[in-house]
Design a protein around this motif. Structure first.
Motif, PDB file in Angstrom:
ATOM      1  N   MET A  19       0.845  -1.189   0.000  1.00 46.69           N
ATOM      2  CA  MET A  19       0.000   0.000   0.000  1.00 46.69           C
ATOM      3  C   MET A  19       0.881   1.240   0.000  1.00 46.69           C
ATOM      4  SD  MET A  19      -3.083  -0.880   2.635  1.00 46.69           S
ATOM      5  CE  MET A  19      -4.060   0.477   1.987  1.00 46.69           C
ATOM      6  N   VAL A  20       0.372   2.278  -0.615  1.00 44.84           N
ATOM      7  CA  VAL A  20       1.027   3.584  -0.561  1.00 44.84           C
ATOM      8  C   VAL A  20       0.094   4.531   0.195  1.00 44.84           C
ATOM      9  CG1 VAL A  20       1.731   5.605  -1.907  1.00 44.84           C
ATOM     10  CG2 VAL A  20       2.403   3.322  -2.639  1.00 44.84           C
ATOM     11  N   HIS A  21       0.637   5.180   1.196  1.00 48.92           N
ATOM     12  CA  HIS A  21      -0.117   6.154   1.983  1.00 48.92           C
ATOM     13  C   HIS A  21       0.541   7.522   1.805  1.00 48.92           C
ATOM     14  CE1 HIS A  21      -1.829   2.636   4.037  1.00 48.92           C
ATOM     15  NE2 HIS A  21      -0.606   2.214   4.241  1.00 48.92           N
ATOM     16  N   PHE A  22      -0.265   8.532   1.655  1.00 47.21           N
ATOM     17  CA  PHE A  22       0.320   9.858   1.433  1.00 47.21           C
ATOM     18  C   PHE A  22      -0.494  10.927   2.141  1.00 47.21           C
ATOM     19  CE2 PHE A  22      -2.285   8.500  -2.114  1.00 47.21           C
ATOM     20  CZ  PHE A  22      -3.210   9.508  -2.228  1.00 47.21           C
ATOM     21  N   PHE A  23       0.175  12.022   2.416  1.00 45.79           N
ATOM     22  CA  PHE A  23      -0.430  13.125   3.163  1.00 45.79           C
ATOM     23  C   PHE A  23       0.016  14.432   2.527  1.00 45.79           C
ATOM     24  CE2 PHE A  23      -0.073  15.939   7.085  1.00 45.79           C
ATOM     25  CZ  PHE A  23      -1.423  16.213   7.135  1.00 45.79           C
ATOM     26  N   PRO A  61      -5.109  12.824   4.783  1.00 47.24           N
ATOM     27  CA  PRO A  61      -4.353  11.616   4.439  1.00 47.24           C
ATOM     28  C   PRO A  61      -5.178  10.664   3.592  1.00 47.24           C
ATOM     29  CG  PRO A  61      -4.982  11.614   6.767  1.00 47.24           C
ATOM     30  CD  PRO A  61      -5.383  12.942   6.221  1.00 47.24           C
ATOM     31  N   ASP A  62      -4.499   9.944   2.755  1.00 53.00           N
ATOM     32  CA  ASP A  62      -5.188   9.011   1.859  1.00 53.00           C
ATOM     33  C   ASP A  62      -4.210   7.906   1.479  1.00 53.00           C
ATOM     34  OD1 ASP A  62      -7.146   7.909   0.256  1.00 53.00           O
ATOM     35  OD2 ASP A  62      -7.605   9.786  -0.774  1.00 53.00           O
ATOM     36  N   GLY A  63      -4.696   6.939   0.769  1.00 54.17           N
ATOM     37  CA  GLY A  63      -3.809   5.853   0.357  1.00 54.17           C
ATOM     38  C   GLY A  63      -4.474   4.945  -0.631  1.00 54.17           C
ATOM     39  N   ILE A  64      -3.693   4.009  -1.145  1.00 56.31           N
ATOM     40  CA  ILE A  64      -4.219   3.103  -2.152  1.00 56.31           C
ATOM     41  C   ILE A  64      -3.482   1.771  -2.069  1.00 56.31           C
ATOM     42  CG2 ILE A  64      -2.634   3.916  -3.948  1.00 56.31           C
ATOM     43  CD1 ILE A  64      -4.977   3.521  -5.936  1.00 56.31           C
ATOM     44  N   LEU A 100       3.981  14.134   3.352  1.00 59.38           N
ATOM     45  CA  LEU A 100       4.601  12.887   3.811  1.00 59.38           C
ATOM     46  C   LEU A 100       4.079  11.719   2.998  1.00 59.38           C
ATOM     47  CD1 LEU A 100       4.216  13.431   7.669  1.00 59.38           C
ATOM     48  CD2 LEU A 100       6.354  13.551   6.373  1.00 59.38           C
ATOM     49  N   CYS A 101       4.875  10.678   2.945  1.00 65.79           N
ATOM     50  CA  CYS A 101       4.463   9.474   2.227  1.00 65.79           C
ATOM     51  C   CYS A 101       5.063   8.263   2.929  1.00 65.79           C
ATOM     52  CB  CYS A 101       4.948   9.548   0.780  1.00 65.79           C
ATOM     53  SG  CYS A 101       4.542   8.104  -0.216  1.00 65.79           S
ATOM     54  N   PHE A 102       4.280   7.212   3.029  1.00 64.98           N
ATOM     55  CA  PHE A 102       4.776   5.946   3.558  1.00 64.98           C
ATOM     56  C   PHE A 102       4.369   4.824   2.626  1.00 64.98           C
ATOM     57  CE2 PHE A 102       3.803   8.327   7.583  1.00 64.98           C
ATOM     58  CZ  PHE A 102       5.112   8.658   7.842  1.00 64.98           C
ATOM     59  N   ARG A 113       6.193  -0.620   7.594  1.00 72.53           N
ATOM     60  CA  ARG A 113       5.874   0.717   7.085  1.00 72.53           C
ATOM     61  C   ARG A 113       7.162   1.519   7.042  1.00 72.53           C
ATOM     62  NH1 ARG A 113       2.277  -0.483  10.981  1.00 72.53           N
ATOM     63  NH2 ARG A 113       0.112  -0.736  10.394  1.00 72.53           N
TER      64      ARG A 113
END
Lengths: 240, 227
Positions: A19-23, A61-64, A100-102, A113
């Motif tokens: 998963m990619v999470h980003f803010f 924040p969101d992610g996919i 930010l991105c994780f 993570r």
């Protein structure tokens, strides 16, 4: 800056997904301005693919899940792949460098993570030396994942401390094709052969500080991956 | 050579009892000169409980060194807060140093980066998959000499509840997500993707780290963090 981008990697297998999470963030700006997030995946085994995510908002924040956005990453079709994440906004005077991105590599019993490698502007000040700790003990073994996000082949050298009159030695050198991702088993590369074992409360530890050659392109992401000794699943990841 | 002119300051949330042991892992890439690292240990209420300094001599032996320092002995006098012996570690070291924390549980170990900065001009976030088998802790530290107010907003589905936590000057606090947002933990199997957004309305400079406990494996729990 109205764009910010990162370079990382993911793993796709029958037991592991990514998963990619980003803010998207502009520091003190709290208005949910419209933004966009473009995610690209690539490897030597597949054509590069990109997806543009709509509905991304500043400060939210969101992610996919990458397997959903990229069917080519379904189990059996992927393995190790590179990920490029780019957040942008059309809003003038909005700086995105505090975004930010994780990346999260998930299996049933663990999530690794980690922060991907932040791509720096060409005008930015030189980055501090890129280094980290390779560890081998009863819990962890360390591998090195190299992601080439540039448009040309790159030679990447992983350096380590040496002995005697040779304070620095080359632990591993790999040619990484453009858009390629490789993983180097540092134990198999005999990184730890010169490392003295040290007794810790959890057992003997061999470790080695590793760092990258100075002239490395900024579009090369290098990551130390700490894998469980038994299952070989990633436990933690550290971007160099 | 002593401390560099512009030292870098890193902050970690550390804990020793009853769940983890903490070990500091340090590397000094590209630093052939003598390096000095100053460690300040604060308990959860911000009291300085220990200080340490490590000096690595100049020369080849220092180049590319990797150092492990078990932190439990430094936390002997740390008081319990929220059922945990925990606090903040501040490290002042030369530029080019890199530190990570190894959190060692009963069944596994993971590596954790320094805390993510939260200030008036810098918000932060954590991803989490809420489920019955996974519980999340936010470990918050205060780098400042003034009390900090940490705003924690959960984004889960269409709802976005918020809670706040006061962090004592120089201290640390633990925020249990299942305890703060119990109605958002799924009753059945499966997980719901959620996010935490962290901000502050105070003048304090805060830091935060995410700790996940995974109980889905029978007879063992595993911990993971952000690295």
């Amino acid at each position: 800056m109205q764009t910010v981008s990162w370079l990382g990697f993911g793993i796709c297998s029958s037991l592991t997904r990514t998963m990619v999470h980003f803010f998207p963030s502009a520091g003190g700006v709290s208005a949910p301005y419209q933004s966009s997030c473009q995610i690209s995946v690539f490897s030597s085994a597949m054509e590069p693919k990109s997806a543009l995510l709509d509905g991304v908002r500043l400060s939210q924040p969101d992610g996919i899940r990458l397997e959903e956005a990229f069917p080519a990453l379904q189990p059996g079709g992927g393995g190790l792949f590179g990920v490029h994440i780019k957040i942008a906004t059309n809003q003038p005077r909005v700086e995105l460098q505090k975004s930010l991105c994780f990346i999260e590599v998930v299996n049933q019993f663990n999530s690794a993570r980690f922060a991907p490698y932040l791509e720096r502007a060409a005008s930015a000040e030189p980055a501090s030396p890129r280094g980290g700790a390779a560890i081998k003990d009863a819990f962890h073994t360390t591998t090195c994942v190299i992601v080439n996000g540039s448009d040309k082949n790159e030679t990447v050298s992983l350096l380590a401390s040496g002995i005697g009159n040779e304070p620095v030695r080359t632990a591993a050198t790999r040619e990484v094709p453009s858009g390629g991702v490789i993983e180097v088993d540092l134990d198999a590369a005999q990184l730890f052969t010169q490392a003295q074992p040290v007794e810790q409360s959890w057992g003997l530890v061999r470790s080695q500080s590793v760092f990258l050659n100075d002239n490395l392109s900024d579009q090369i992401g290098v990551f130390l991956v700490y894998r469980d000794c038994e299952s070989k699943k990633p436990i933690s990841v550290c971007a160099l | 050579m002593g401390m560099a002119a512009t030292p870098q300051i890193s902050n970690f949330w550390i804990s020793s009892f009853p769940y983890f042991s903490s070990t500091l892992v340090s590397t000094f890439a590209g630093l052939p000169a003598e390096t000095e690292h100053k460690l300040n240990f604060f308990d959860a209420d911000g009291e300085l409980i220990n200080e340490a300094s490590s000096v690595f001599p100049a020369g080849q032996s220092n180049f590319g060194q990797c150092n492990f320092l078990e932190l439990d002995p430094f936390l002997e006098s740390c008081k319990l807060e929220g059922g945990l012996k925990h606090g903040r570690l501040q490290i002042i070291s030369p530029q080019g140093s890199r530190h990570m924390l190894r959190l060692h549980g009963r069944h596994n170990a993971c590596l954790s980066s320094s805390t993510l900065r939260v200030s008036g001009s810098q918000s932060s976030f954590f991803p989490m998959a809420l489920s019955r088998d996974r519980s999340f802790l936010v470990a918050a530290v205060n780098e400042s000499d003034v009390e900090g107010v940490l705003r924690v907003r959960l984004f889960a589905g269409t709802r976005a509840p918020e809670t706040t936590c006061l962090i004592p000057p120089r201290g640390a606090r633990i925020i249990s997500i299942p305890a703060e947002f119990p109605s958002h933990i799924p009753d059945g199997p499966g997980a719901q993707q959620a996010y935490l957004r962290l901000g502050t309305t105070s003048d304090a400079i805060l830091g935060a780290q995410l700790i996940e406990r995974n109980d889905s494996a029978t007879d063992r729990e595993t911990y993971s963090s952000l690295s």
